[in-house]
Write a protein that holds these residues in place. Structure first.
Motif, mmCIF file in Angstrom:
data_model
loop_
_atom_site.group_PDB
_atom_site.id
_atom_site.type_symbol
_atom_site.label_atom_id
_atom_site.label_comp_id
_atom_site.label_asym_id
_atom_site.label_seq_id
_atom_site.Cartn_x
_atom_site.Cartn_y
_atom_site.Cartn_z
ATOM 1 N N VAL A 233 24.480 15.148 29.349
ATOM 2 C CA VAL A 233 23.600 16.208 29.849
ATOM 3 C C VAL A 233 22.946 15.738 31.138
ATOM 4 C CG1 VAL A 233 21.586 17.662 29.387
ATOM 5 C CG2 VAL A 233 23.118 17.021 27.510
ATOM 6 N N GLY A 234 23.126 16.508 32.189
ATOM 7 C CA GLY A 234 22.480 16.207 33.458
ATOM 8 C C GLY A 234 21.505 17.300 33.842
ATOM 9 N N MET A 235 20.645 17.011 34.801
ATOM 10 C CA MET A 235 19.690 17.988 35.312
ATOM 11 C C MET A 235 19.917 18.162 36.811
ATOM 12 S SD MET A 235 17.811 18.629 32.617
ATOM 13 C CE MET A 235 17.252 17.860 31.083
ATOM 14 N N ARG A 236 19.963 19.404 37.235
ATOM 15 C CA ARG A 236 20.002 19.693 38.661
ATOM 16 C C ARG A 236 18.727 20.439 39.015
ATOM 17 N NH1 ARG A 236 22.573 20.124 43.306
ATOM 18 N NH2 ARG A 236 22.078 21.933 44.604
ATOM 19 N N TYR A 237 17.889 19.841 39.845
ATOM 20 C CA TYR A 237 16.657 20.530 40.198
ATOM 21 C C TYR A 237 16.924 21.562 41.274
ATOM 22 C CZ TYR A 237 16.586 16.244 43.100
ATOM 23 O OH TYR A 237 16.908 15.177 43.894
ATOM 24 N N GLU A 238 16.277 22.717 41.127
ATOM 25 C CA GLU A 238 16.504 23.852 42.020
ATOM 26 C C GLU A 238 15.276 24.186 42.862
ATOM 27 O OE1 GLU A 238 19.348 25.254 42.603
ATOM 28 O OE2 GLU A 238 20.431 24.087 41.103
ATOM 29 N N THR A 239 14.082 23.850 42.386
ATOM 30 C CA THR A 239 12.895 23.941 43.228
ATOM 31 C C THR A 239 12.053 22.694 43.019
ATOM 32 O OG1 THR A 239 11.348 25.013 41.681
ATOM 33 C CG2 THR A 239 12.836 26.454 42.914
ATOM 34 N N ILE A 255 26.316 20.341 32.041
ATOM 35 C CA ILE A 255 26.808 19.790 30.768
ATOM 36 C C ILE A 255 28.256 19.322 30.930
ATOM 37 C CG2 ILE A 255 27.083 20.201 28.308
ATOM 38 C CD1 ILE A 255 24.236 20.616 29.189
ATOM 39 N N SER A 256 28.538 18.102 30.485
ATOM 40 C CA SER A 256 29.901 17.572 30.532
ATOM 41 C C SER A 256 30.690 18.025 29.308
ATOM 42 C CB SER A 256 29.874 16.047 30.587
ATOM 43 O OG SER A 256 29.432 15.519 29.341
ATOM 44 N N ASP A 257 32.000 17.828 29.368
ATOM 45 C CA ASP A 257 32.837 18.114 28.196
ATOM 46 C C ASP A 257 32.332 17.353 26.975
ATOM 47 O OD1 ASP A 257 34.490 19.795 29.592
ATOM 48 O OD2 ASP A 257 36.097 18.327 29.875
ATOM 49 N N ARG A 265 25.815 21.129 23.366
ATOM 50 C CA ARG A 265 24.822 21.507 24.357
ATOM 51 C C ARG A 265 25.322 22.622 25.268
ATOM 52 N NH1 ARG A 265 20.496 18.099 24.856
ATOM 53 N NH2 ARG A 265 19.600 19.972 25.801
ATOM 54 N N ILE A 266 24.377 23.451 25.724
ATOM 55 C CA ILE A 266 24.653 24.603 26.585
ATOM 56 C C ILE A 266 23.647 24.580 27.726
ATOM 57 C CG2 ILE A 266 24.591 27.139 26.704
ATOM 58 C CD1 ILE A 266 25.509 27.128 23.769
ATOM 59 N N ALA A 267 24.094 24.900 28.931
ATOM 60 C CA ALA A 267 23.216 24.880 30.097
ATOM 61 C C ALA A 267 22.139 25.962 29.997
ATOM 62 C CB ALA A 267 24.033 25.076 31.372
ATOM 63 N N MET A 268 20.898 25.568 30.243
ATOM 64 C CA MET A 268 19.780 26.504 30.270
ATOM 65 C C MET A 268 18.814 26.107 31.385
ATOM 66 S SD MET A 268 18.789 27.295 26.315
ATOM 67 C CE MET A 268 19.761 26.596 24.975
ATOM 68 N N SER A 269 17.855 26.998 31.662
ATOM 69 C CA SER A 269 16.798 26.710 32.625
ATOM 70 C C SER A 269 15.632 26.016 31.947
ATOM 71 C CB SER A 269 16.296 28.009 33.272
ATOM 72 O OG SER A 269 17.090 28.363 34.382
ATOM 73 N N GLY A 270 14.918 25.187 32.706
ATOM 74 C CA GLY A 270 13.719 24.541 32.212
ATOM 75 C C GLY A 270 12.832 24.118 33.361
ATOM 76 N N ALA A 314 29.376 23.850 33.866
ATOM 77 C CA ALA A 314 30.211 22.933 33.096
ATOM 78 C C ALA A 314 30.976 21.993 34.028
ATOM 79 C CB ALA A 314 31.201 23.724 32.244
ATOM 80 N N VAL A 315 30.983 20.707 33.687
ATOM 81 C CA VAL A 315 31.774 19.725 34.408
ATOM 82 C C VAL A 315 32.637 18.975 33.403
ATOM 83 C CG1 VAL A 315 30.080 19.421 36.263
ATOM 84 C CG2 VAL A 315 29.969 17.949 34.254
#
Length: 330
Positions: A233-239, A255-257, A265-270, A314-315
């Motif tokens: 699980v990675g995080m990409r910051y957007e702001t 989220i990786s394979d 795990r599923i990608a969500m905002s936080g 997804a990556v």
């Protein structure tokens, strides 16, 4: 009036931060909603954004409202959506930088003659003349009646690589570098950028438990994170909203394979807030997300399918070292 449900944010941080601007538009919006002042709330929004033809937006855990007609529906229905008769707001922290403002607050909802507290981030992209172009509300799904725990990513990344930590400063930069930009989490490096009394938490329901505080407690927290970050699980910051004291980061999961297959795990905002003390080290870490709740999602409520959601951000894998490569580049 007796408090039936207490917000962790109110218990851990009983005092309001000094210097909060009560005329900040996002705080005014919530104040007007609490007063049922619909006209005043709507006056904070233009028909269109200043430098584009895009509509103003309010994005909430339970839906997205685009344009003034839908935003009016949000304003009128907000208190009722929490099954409350009245609302009073209590600001706790405020961070303003770069055309954005974030107020962290406790919302005191009157429900059946008692108070249900909800801790909430209210993030605003500011327009000119005290207006709002976009507002994003964050709170845990458990605080919203009849809400399934899925928060679709609000941002669409241009690519699925980790943001450059050079965009951050000080302890916030060091923290993210140690958590996401090394082949594996460097727990001791994380702890070195924290004050010994750093408090972890704030956006959960208070259950009378002691907060995660101190080096040994936080070592356990981040040792646990190291089992799945960053390989799964990675995080990409957007702001990034950073006033030199607090850095607030809105992010989306990548989220990786391995993360999808092994952890579901599923990608969500936080969102998260990182507050520095006088010595520059972190004294508070406050996070709001739906981590580890994927198995509780009722997909019939989300407007998307589980299969579609699993394809978002997804990556295949995260390479060792700095950054992540997107599917298109593999």
């Amino acid at each position: 009036m007796e408090i039936r449900k207490r917000a962790e944010l109110d218990v851990l941080y009983p005092q309001m931060q000094k210097g909060i601007r009560f005329d900040s538009p996002e705080l005014l919006l919530m104040q007007y909603i609490s007063e049922n002042s619909v006209d005043h709330a709507m006056a904070l929004f233009r028909d269109r954004r200043q430098f584009s033809d895009a509509l103003p937006v309010v994005d909430t855990p339970y839906g997205r409202f685009e344009g003034k007609e839908q935003i009016m529906s949000f304003v009128r229905g907000f208190t009722g959506r929490f099954e409350a008769d009245a609302l009073h707001i209590l600001p706790k922290f405020q961070t303003r930088s770069g055309g954005r403002s974030v107020t962290e607050m406790v919302l005191n909802f009157e429900v059946d003659g008692m108070i249900d507290q909800v801790p909430m981030f209210v993030v605003a992209d500011l327009g000119s003349m005290g207006t709002l172009e976009e507002v994003r509300l964050y709170c845990h799904s458990s605080f919203v009646p009849h809400l399934t725990p899925y928060r679709k990513p609000m941002f669409t990344p241009a690519h699925l690589e980790m943001g450059d930590p050079g965009l951050m400063t000080g302890a916030v930069r060091e923290y993210y570098t140690a958590l996401h930009h090394v082949p594996q989490v460097d727990v001791e490096r994380i702890l070195r950028c924290m004050h010994p009394d750093c408090v972890f938490g704030g956006y959960a329901l208070y259950r009378g438990e002691e907060p995660e505080r101190g080096q040994e407690a936080l070592r356990r927290v981040y040792t646990g994170m190291a089992t799945y970050i960053p390989q799964k699980v990675g995080m990409r910051y957007e702001t990034l909203i950073d006033d030199g004291i607090t850095g607030v980061i809105e992010w989306v999961h990548v989220i990786s394979d391995q993360g999808r297959k092994e952890l579901g795990r599923i990608a969500m905002s936080g969102i998260a807030a990182y507050m520095r003390g006088e010595d520059g080290r972190l004294i508070s870490i406050r996070i709001s997300d739906y981590a580890w709740m994927e198995k509780e999602i009722d997909w019939e409520q989300t407007g998307t399918t589980e299969e579609e959601a699993r394809k978002v951000n997804a990556v295949h894998t995260f390479p060792s070292g700095v950054g992540m490569k997107s599917q298109e580049s593999l």
